[in-house]
Design a protein around this motif. Structure first.
Motif, mmCIF file in Angstrom:
data_model
loop_
_atom_site.group_PDB
_atom_site.id
_atom_site.type_symbol
_atom_site.label_atom_id
_atom_site.label_comp_id
_atom_site.label_asym_id
_atom_site.label_seq_id
_atom_site.Cartn_x
_atom_site.Cartn_y
_atom_site.Cartn_z
ATOM 1 N N MET A 208 -1.807 -17.365 -0.514
ATOM 2 C CA MET A 208 -1.040 -16.148 -0.781
ATOM 3 C C MET A 208 -2.021 -15.004 -0.942
ATOM 4 O O MET A 208 -2.863 -15.037 -1.833
ATOM 5 C CB MET A 208 -0.227 -16.289 -2.070
ATOM 6 C CG MET A 208 0.911 -17.270 -2.018
ATOM 7 S SD MET A 208 1.698 -17.455 -3.669
ATOM 8 C CE MET A 208 2.328 -15.788 -3.932
ATOM 9 N N THR A 209 -1.929 -13.995 -0.085
ATOM 10 C CA THR A 209 -2.805 -12.827 -0.173
ATOM 11 C C THR A 209 -2.007 -11.652 -0.706
ATOM 12 O O THR A 209 -1.041 -11.202 -0.078
ATOM 13 C CB THR A 209 -3.404 -12.483 1.206
ATOM 14 O OG1 THR A 209 -4.110 -13.616 1.712
ATOM 15 C CG2 THR A 209 -4.365 -11.304 1.086
ATOM 16 N N PHE A 210 -2.391 -11.161 -1.868
ATOM 17 C CA PHE A 210 -1.671 -10.069 -2.532
ATOM 18 C C PHE A 210 -2.231 -8.726 -2.074
ATOM 19 O O PHE A 210 -3.446 -8.565 -1.946
ATOM 20 C CB PHE A 210 -1.801 -10.190 -4.053
ATOM 21 C CG PHE A 210 -1.121 -11.405 -4.617
ATOM 22 C CD1 PHE A 210 0.145 -11.315 -5.153
ATOM 23 C CD2 PHE A 210 -1.754 -12.637 -4.609
ATOM 24 C CE1 PHE A 210 0.777 -12.435 -5.680
ATOM 25 C CE2 PHE A 210 -1.135 -13.765 -5.130
ATOM 26 C CZ PHE A 210 0.125 -13.666 -5.668
ATOM 27 N N PRO A 211 -1.372 -7.758 -1.842
ATOM 28 C CA PRO A 211 -1.849 -6.442 -1.395
ATOM 29 C C PRO A 211 -2.491 -5.660 -2.531
ATOM 30 O O PRO A 211 -2.210 -5.900 -3.706
ATOM 31 C CB PRO A 211 -0.572 -5.756 -0.913
ATOM 32 C CG PRO A 211 0.506 -6.383 -1.740
ATOM 33 C CD PRO A 211 0.084 -7.800 -1.975
ATOM 34 N N ILE A 212 -3.347 -4.714 -2.153
ATOM 35 C CA ILE A 212 -3.942 -3.819 -3.146
ATOM 36 C C ILE A 212 -2.879 -2.828 -3.619
ATOM 37 O O ILE A 212 -2.716 -2.568 -4.795
ATOM 38 C CB ILE A 212 -5.143 -3.064 -2.540
ATOM 39 C CG1 ILE A 212 -6.182 -4.070 -2.060
ATOM 40 C CG2 ILE A 212 -5.743 -2.113 -3.562
ATOM 41 C CD1 ILE A 212 -7.321 -3.444 -1.297
ATOM 42 N N GLU A 213 -2.152 -2.273 -2.670
ATOM 43 C CA GLU A 213 -1.044 -1.370 -2.988
ATOM 44 C C GLU A 213 0.190 -1.910 -2.317
ATOM 45 O O GLU A 213 0.225 -2.100 -1.101
ATOM 46 C CB GLU A 213 -1.322 0.044 -2.469
ATOM 47 C CG GLU A 213 -0.177 1.013 -2.761
ATOM 48 C CD GLU A 213 -0.452 2.396 -2.201
ATOM 49 O OE1 GLU A 213 0.454 3.233 -2.241
ATOM 50 O OE2 GLU A 213 -1.558 2.614 -1.700
ATOM 51 N N ASN A 214 1.204 -2.208 -3.105
ATOM 52 C CA ASN A 214 2.397 -2.832 -2.552
ATOM 53 C C ASN A 214 3.175 -1.848 -1.700
ATOM 54 O O ASN A 214 3.715 -0.870 -2.196
ATOM 55 C CB ASN A 214 3.281 -3.353 -3.679
ATOM 56 C CG ASN A 214 4.331 -4.286 -3.152
ATOM 57 O OD1 ASN A 214 5.276 -3.860 -2.524
ATOM 58 N ND2 ASN A 214 4.139 -5.575 -3.385
ATOM 59 N N GLU A 215 3.229 -2.117 -0.402
ATOM 60 C CA GLU A 215 3.862 -1.193 0.530
ATOM 61 C C GLU A 215 5.378 -1.139 0.324
ATOM 62 O O GLU A 215 5.999 -0.096 0.508
ATOM 63 C CB GLU A 215 3.549 -1.618 1.956
ATOM 64 C CG GLU A 215 2.082 -1.515 2.302
ATOM 65 C CD GLU A 215 1.791 -1.975 3.713
ATOM 66 O OE1 GLU A 215 0.637 -1.882 4.133
ATOM 67 O OE2 GLU A 215 2.728 -2.422 4.395
ATOM 68 N N PHE A 216 5.946 -2.254 -0.050
ATOM 69 C CA PHE A 216 7.398 -2.250 -0.275
ATOM 70 C C PHE A 216 7.784 -1.293 -1.401
ATOM 71 O O PHE A 216 8.715 -0.524 -1.281
ATOM 72 C CB PHE A 216 7.864 -3.663 -0.608
ATOM 73 C CG PHE A 216 9.279 -3.722 -1.091
ATOM 74 C CD1 PHE A 216 10.334 -3.586 -0.196
ATOM 75 C CD2 PHE A 216 9.580 -3.886 -2.414
ATOM 76 C CE1 PHE A 216 11.639 -3.621 -0.635
ATOM 77 C CE2 PHE A 216 10.874 -3.943 -2.869
ATOM 78 C CZ PHE A 216 11.900 -3.797 -1.970
ATOM 79 N N ASP A 217 7.044 -1.343 -2.489
ATOM 80 C CA ASP A 217 7.364 -0.482 -3.616
ATOM 81 C C ASP A 217 7.132 0.989 -3.264
ATOM 82 O O ASP A 217 7.877 1.858 -3.664
ATOM 83 C CB ASP A 217 6.515 -0.848 -4.830
ATOM 84 C CG ASP A 217 7.008 -0.176 -6.096
ATOM 85 O OD1 ASP A 217 8.086 -0.539 -6.598
ATOM 86 O OD2 ASP A 217 6.309 0.737 -6.579
ATOM 87 N N ALA A 218 6.061 1.264 -2.479
ATOM 88 C CA ALA A 218 5.791 2.642 -2.056
ATOM 89 C C ALA A 218 6.919 3.181 -1.195
ATOM 90 O O ALA A 218 7.326 4.332 -1.301
ATOM 91 C CB ALA A 218 4.461 2.702 -1.311
ATOM 92 N N THR A 219 7.469 2.310 -0.334
ATOM 93 C CA THR A 219 8.581 2.720 0.518
ATOM 94 C C THR A 219 9.835 2.984 -0.297
ATOM 95 O O THR A 219 10.577 3.935 -0.050
ATOM 96 C CB THR A 219 8.878 1.614 1.570
ATOM 97 O OG1 THR A 219 7.687 1.371 2.316
ATOM 98 C CG2 THR A 219 9.996 2.028 2.489
ATOM 99 N N ARG A 220 10.069 2.117 -1.296
ATOM 100 C CA ARG A 220 11.257 2.276 -2.108
ATOM 101 C C ARG A 220 11.249 3.589 -2.871
ATOM 102 O O ARG A 220 12.256 4.240 -3.064
ATOM 103 C CB ARG A 220 11.362 1.095 -3.092
ATOM 104 C CG ARG A 220 12.653 1.067 -3.859
ATOM 105 C CD ARG A 220 12.674 -0.067 -4.840
ATOM 106 N NE ARG A 220 11.633 0.073 -5.851
ATOM 107 C CZ ARG A 220 11.567 -0.691 -6.936
ATOM 108 N NH1 ARG A 220 12.458 -1.651 -7.127
ATOM 109 N NH2 ARG A 220 10.602 -0.515 -7.809
ATOM 110 N N LYS A 221 10.041 4.022 -3.348
ATOM 111 C CA LYS A 221 9.926 5.279 -4.066
ATOM 112 C C LYS A 221 10.189 6.464 -3.153
ATOM 113 O O LYS A 221 10.679 7.474 -3.570
ATOM 114 C CB LYS A 221 8.548 5.402 -4.698
ATOM 115 C CG LYS A 221 8.353 4.424 -5.862
ATOM 116 C CD LYS A 221 6.962 4.554 -6.412
ATOM 117 C CE LYS A 221 6.726 3.586 -7.569
ATOM 118 N NZ LYS A 221 5.361 3.677 -8.120
#
Length: 332
Positions: free
Chosen positions: A319-332
């Motif tokens: 499992m490779t975790f992102p540095i900045e979660n793109e999903f959350d950035a999109t949701r904002k």
């Protein structure tokens, strides 16, 4: 358009033949050529104007279809001819019918999802009572077997609950900084009875590694990966769990088991819904849902899942975790 050109050419030929053969129409060859050039020029100008007028609606319609705009009904071009108006009305009617059916399906799915969630919560009550009974009677050797079977039922019901929540994951998503080891340790604690039943040992790297993710959904993914590792590990085997950070800053969790492995021709399909592969059929324990659900959640919360395996030599899942979660950035 072609029919117009053919009709004009036939009419022009007949006109020239009539002028040429009728002795009452005295016209020089030069005058006839001039008339033909004039008629052809006028027809070309008319043809270009008509072509532009008739194709403008179609071009705008094609542009809308290529845009993939969700609000394409509002962007429908203004009709030029009656057939364009009919086309607009037909597209609008079909779209409204489709939206109506889609709304009905969503309502039905929502009712089913609510029913499933309610059923799971109801079932959890007797399961909790069973767990209390098991904890109170641990002096009996048979309780270990009962607890292992209880755990399997608990995991299946808990997975069903997560499945019912997946369509609304976006509203149940919270980013927070957490330690990767704690996420794994929490799941290992819950899976201990199963490990004891199969006498499986866990070799885990206990170093701290901070990541930013949603703890609940990340634990769900880890649970699917660990249950697969335990399910396919031989009795008395070892599961290796390690964490590290890549050069780019990505946190990585790796789970390695000593199971039968996955054949090379099955690897590209392990995340497909319902796919069990040769290993799953051999052990008659696979549902084809665990890795599929893990992948679906991982894609939604920005985690990269990778599997490396060789038949007969175990499986390595990362499992490779992102540095900045793109999903959350999109949701904002």
């Amino acid at each position: 358009m072609k029919s117009w050109i053919v009709l004009f050419m036939i009419a022009l030929v007949f006109t020239d033949m009539l002028v040429w053969m009728d002795r009452g129409l005295a016209m020089n060859i030069s005058s006839l050529v001039y008339l033909n050039v004039l008629l052809i020029t006028g027809f070309i100008v008319f043809l270009l104007w008509r072509y532009k007028k008739e194709t403008s609606y179609t071009k705008e319609l094609l542009h809308i279809s290529n845009e993939n705009d969700l609000h394409w009904q509002e962007a429908l071009p203004e009709p030029v001819f009656n057939r364009d108006q009919v086309t607009n009305e037909f597209l609008t009617r079909v779209a409204n019918e489709h939206i109506g059916k889609l709304s009905e399906m969503k309502s039905a799915n929502l009712i089913e999802s609510d029913y499933t969630a309610a059923w799971v919560h109801e079932v959890k009550a007797p399961l909790t009572a069973m767990k209390m009974t098991i904890d109170a009677n641990r002096e009996y050797p048979a309780m270990r077997k009962v607890e292992a079977e209880w755990l399997r039922v608990h995991l299946l019901i808990d997975r069903q609950l997560y499945m019912s929540r997946m369509p609304t994951l976006e509203t149940d998503y919270v980013l927070a900084q957490t330690d990767m080891y704690r996420l794994v340790a929490a799941e290992l604690r819950d899976l201990t009875p199963w490990c004891l039943e199969k006498n499986i040992s866990i070799d885990i790297d206990e170093k701290e590694l901070e990541i930013v993710t949603d703890s609940k959904w990340s634990r769900f993914i880890i649970r699917q990966l660990l249950t697969n590792a335990i399910k396919y590990s031989p009795a008395g085997g070892t599961i290796f769990i390690a964490t590290h950070r890549k050069a780019g800053g990505h946190g990585v969790l790796t789970i390695i088991d000593e199971g039968p492995g996955i054949p090379a021709h099955d690897l590209p399909r392990v995340f497909d819904k319902g796919f069990t592969g040769n290993t799953g059929r051999l052990y008659n324990a696979a549902t084809g849902l665990g890795l599929y659900l893990a992948q679906q959640v991982a894609m939604k919360i920005g985690i990269l899942l990778t599997i490396d395996s060789e038949f007969g030599k175990g499986t390595n899942v990362s499992m490779t975790f992102p540095i900045e979660n793109e999903f959350d950035a999109t949701r904002k």
